[in-house]
Design an enzyme around this catalytic site. Sequence first.
Site, PDB file in Angstrom:
ATOM      1  CG  ASP A   1      -1.741   1.210   1.397  1.00 43.06           C
ATOM      2  OD1 ASP A   1      -2.418   1.582   0.424  1.00 43.06           O
ATOM      3  OD2 ASP A   1      -1.718   1.803   2.483  1.00 43.06           O
TER       4      ASP A   1
ATOM      5  CG  ASP B   1      -1.724   7.737   0.585  1.00 45.46           C
ATOM      6  OD1 ASP B   1      -0.734   8.471   0.432  1.00 45.46           O
ATOM      7  OD2 ASP B   1      -2.652   7.664  -0.237  1.00 45.46           O
TER       8      ASP B   1
END
Length: 253
Positions: free
Chosen positions: A9, A11
Amino acid sequence: MVPQALIFDVDGTLAETERDGHRVAFNQTFAAAGLSWHWSETLYGQLLEIPGGKERIAHYLDQYCPPQDPRLPPQADRPAWITALHQDKTQRYGQIIRQGCLKPRPGVLRLIQEARSAGVRLAIATTSALPNALAVLETALAPDAPHWFEVIAAGDIVAAKKPDPAIYHYVLQQLQLSPQACLVIEDSAQGLQAATAAGLTTLITTNAYTQHQDFSAAQWVLSDLGEPQRPCTVIRGSLGDPPYVSLDRLWFS
């Protein structure tokens, strides 16, 4: 086995981008559009339960704004209006990130470099818009970092966002690997739910916005990836002593 691919991922996982990046860009965008909206740190933490920037704006409209607010467009025009707002926010976020203040979370760059040296494949799976994801990679990691990742799945590349597993199914299809061959590194319950629904083993690194979420389905839950001289805090799972993440510690069945 050691994973054949690591899927990250962006953020909150590669770098702390939410509070002082995305949130600030949203508020700048609202001010420029003549809106009185301001997303505080606390409110933004609640809005993060909604994956996707456009979806977050739509949720805020539904839950926090008077339906007859004269500053808002007619209901039929709102999807296009939200898209335009989000496009402006994406540009402002890129400007904020490229000011150079973004740093990778502990252990991120080391683990990625270790994976590259060992021939472990790399991929990205994020609900963030592609320009935002690229800005983080180029700024927090290195200018050529996007080329390190074989697949960068971002934004609206799939119709349904996390916690739907669609983006992870897409990445697996692009890599042509089984879920059992890959390890996901996430920071949120929505990301964990998406990854595990796709059959993927998941390692969680928590942050201030996600530290109290339910991560019981994760193989590991850590404060961060750690460094040999700066160990991480292990919340769930086993890493050895001192605790930090490296490829030889990521055995799973």
